[in-house]
Design an enzyme around this catalytic site. Structure first.
Site, mmCIF file in Angstrom:
data_model
loop_
_atom_site.group_PDB
_atom_site.id
_atom_site.type_symbol
_atom_site.label_atom_id
_atom_site.label_comp_id
_atom_site.label_asym_id
_atom_site.label_seq_id
_atom_site.Cartn_x
_atom_site.Cartn_y
_atom_site.Cartn_z
ATOM 1 N N SER A 185 0.791 -1.224 0.000
ATOM 2 C CA SER A 185 0.000 0.000 0.000
ATOM 3 C C SER A 185 0.826 1.279 0.000
ATOM 4 O O SER A 185 0.331 2.322 -0.394
ATOM 5 C CB SER A 185 -0.942 -0.003 1.202
ATOM 6 O OG SER A 185 -0.230 -0.257 2.392
ATOM 7 N N HIS A 213 -5.527 -3.360 -2.335
ATOM 8 C CA HIS A 213 -5.240 -2.373 -3.384
ATOM 9 C C HIS A 213 -5.251 -2.953 -4.787
ATOM 10 O O HIS A 213 -5.106 -2.228 -5.766
ATOM 11 C CB HIS A 213 -3.897 -1.685 -3.114
ATOM 12 C CG HIS A 213 -3.896 -0.909 -1.843
ATOM 13 N ND1 HIS A 213 -4.343 0.397 -1.769
ATOM 14 C CD2 HIS A 213 -3.573 -1.264 -0.583
ATOM 15 C CE1 HIS A 213 -4.268 0.808 -0.512
ATOM 16 N NE2 HIS A 213 -3.801 -0.185 0.222
ATOM 17 N N LYS A 243 -12.019 0.680 -1.406
ATOM 18 C CA LYS A 243 -10.984 1.291 -2.247
ATOM 19 C C LYS A 243 -11.495 1.327 -3.693
ATOM 20 O O LYS A 243 -12.384 2.115 -3.971
ATOM 21 C CB LYS A 243 -9.670 0.560 -2.020
ATOM 22 C CG LYS A 243 -9.176 0.901 -0.608
ATOM 23 C CD LYS A 243 -8.039 0.110 -0.075
ATOM 24 C CE LYS A 243 -7.732 0.629 1.332
ATOM 25 N NZ LYS A 243 -7.012 -0.301 2.159
HETATM 26 C C1 LIG Z 1 -6.979 -0.441 3.681
HETATM 27 C C2 LIG Z 1 -6.375 -1.757 3.976
HETATM 28 C C3 LIG Z 1 -6.932 -2.625 4.920
HETATM 29 C C4 LIG Z 1 -8.069 -2.200 5.806
HETATM 30 O O1 LIG Z 1 -9.261 -2.173 5.113
HETATM 31 P P1 LIG Z 1 -10.438 -1.253 5.661
HETATM 32 O O2 LIG Z 1 -11.639 -1.763 4.958
HETATM 33 O O3 LIG Z 1 -10.072 0.141 5.294
HETATM 34 O O4 LIG Z 1 -10.491 -1.470 7.140
HETATM 35 C C5 LIG Z 1 -6.392 -3.885 5.057
HETATM 36 N N1 LIG Z 1 -5.321 -4.260 4.335
HETATM 37 C C6 LIG Z 1 -4.726 -3.438 3.451
HETATM 38 C C7 LIG Z 1 -3.542 -3.910 2.682
HETATM 39 C C8 LIG Z 1 -5.237 -2.156 3.257
HETATM 40 O O5 LIG Z 1 -4.642 -1.329 2.412
#
Ligand SMILES: *Cc1c(COP(=O)(O)O)cnc(C)c1O
Length: 404
Positions: A185, A213, A243
């Site tokens: 990320s 992602h 996302k």
């Molecule tokens: C954003 C993210 C999460 C958390 O997800 P949310 O739905 O925002 O709680 C978990 N793992 C990764 C790699 C992320 O980028």
């Protein structure tokens, strides 16, 4: 009245501020998108995970409104008691179908999914073999599970092999789970999934992938990291819906036994209110768009190319901690220094571009960076504008970090 808590809070906040690590929230007014109003100022958003530009797509809002009219707001309970709505079930079925896995289980967030899976599946005596740059939720879930947490240097296959060999040689036949982000990320690089899969087979270690992602973005059809190679299907697949899909929530996909076991044992799922049905309906609409309209992905990839080519021409040293260039929507510009990163982010904001300064503990010490993210919603002129602004602030502030 001073007590141990207030003394600690005061000291810690001072320390955080002095280290240029203090964080504040900015307030968005209206839709999330490439054009955004932040703290009352209109600017162009280059720090979002809304990769396909779906967060503000009216079709998601229409789907949510339809569900609100039909089902109201609250789900009323945890999914196991009384909160499991037809909208949740329809979304789970669509997610299983899209990922090509037998079943999918909806969680209210990716954080909850990773905690629930790791804490639910693993116990003392088990081991987690995990990339050092994995998301914080994987680290916390691993700690909570009580398993032996083995951090492996970033994408270092030899280290994975040595660690797995070590664990396999230990007496007692423990369960070792390989755990990795697919698309990292903060660096934008991609894990060696087929190689991890092969190592896992060799040592009898199942593979868990967090595709937060990659889902909706990677692969011709947007099925995520697993679409990049037929040999990279993980035993446990986690992806999020907040996302690229533009809504909120997350899911775990896998075989029948995995999902049924999580229903019995994933505490963050069992002891938590099911998300509002309207959120599931919006995610379902986002999934449908991601699936049926490849144009968003194509525009995103064109935007990434434009940005990377432009940055190269301006001599901006884009690149990951590992020293490679990113080819994904996540483009880090490492400055290494907290104060300089903040000053650059401020300089960009003054020029109308919103780019987040990413500092420890989100990234390791000495690797502070601007994390530029591209979206299908950006127009070519906006990307050129960002490149110009980046060139200016880099010249003014960033190049001090270049070795002499
Ligand atoms: C954003 C993210 C999460 C958390 O997800 P949310 O739905 O925002 O709680 C978990 N793992 C990764 C790699 C992320 O980028």
């Amino acid at each position: 009245m001073r007590n141990a808590l207030s003394t600690r809070l005061d000291a810690e906040l001072r320390r955080i501020r002095a280290a240029d690590l203090y964080r504040v929230r900015r307030v968005i007014d209206g839709n999330h998108g490439a054009d955004i109003v932040v703290d009352g100022r209109r600017c162009i958003n280059f720090c979002s995970n809304d990769y396909l530009g779906l967060a503000g797509d009216p079709r998601l809002a229409v789907a949510a409104k339809r569900a609100l009219d039909h089902a109201g707001v609250g789900s009323g309970g945890s999914a196991l008691i009384s909160g499991y709505n037809a909208e949740h079930r329809a979304l789970e079925e669509a997610l299983a179908d899209f990922t090509g896995r037998p079943r999918a289980l909806l969680f209210s967030s990716g954080w909850a999914a990773n905690l629930g899976v790791l804490r639910g599946l693993l116990r003392c005596g088990d081991a987690i073999v995990a990339d050092e740059l994995n998301h914080a939720s994987l680290i916390d879930g691993g700690r909570l599970s009580g398993a032996d947490y083995r951090r492996v240097p970033h994408r270092n296959l030899a280290a994975y092999e040595a660690t797995l060999g070590d664990l396999a040689a230990a007496p007692g036949g423990t369960l070792s789970l390989i755990v990795s982000d697919s698309l990292f990320s903060m660096d934008g690089d991609i894990a060696e999934l087929p190689a991890l899969r092969r190592l896992g087979r060799r040592f009898g270690a199942p593979l868990m992938i967090d595709d937060a992602h990659g889902f909706g973005v990677l692969g011709e059809h947007g099925r995520g990291a697993v679409e990049m190679s037929s040999d990279s299907i993980p035993d446990i697949y986690v992806a999020t819906l907040g996302k690229a899909i533009g809504a909120a929530g997350a899911f775990v996909a896998g075989d029948e036994d995995l999902i049924e076991y999580l229903v019995q044992r994933a505490r963050s799922w069992i002891f938590s209110t099911a998300p509002p049905p309207a959120v599931a309906a919006a995610a379902h609409a986002g999934l449908r768009i991601a699936r049926e309209e490849p144009g968003h992905r194509q525009r995103l990839h064109a935007n990434i190319r434009q940005f990377v080519d432009g940055a190269r021409r301006c001599g901006l040293p884009l690149g990951q901690q590992a020293g490679e260039m990113s080819s994904t929507a996540i483009q880090p510009l490492l400055t290494g220094d907290e104060a300089r990163t903040l000053a650059m982010s401020r300089g960009l904001f003054e020029r109308g571009y919103w780019v987040a300064a990413i500092r420890p503990p989100t990234v390791p010490r000495g690797t502070s960076r601007l994390r530029i993210t591209l979206s299908a919603a950006h127009r070519p002129a906006q990307i050129d504008g960002l490149l110009n602004a980046l060139g200016e602030v880099w010249e003014a502030l960033g190049s001090e970090s270049e070795p002499a």
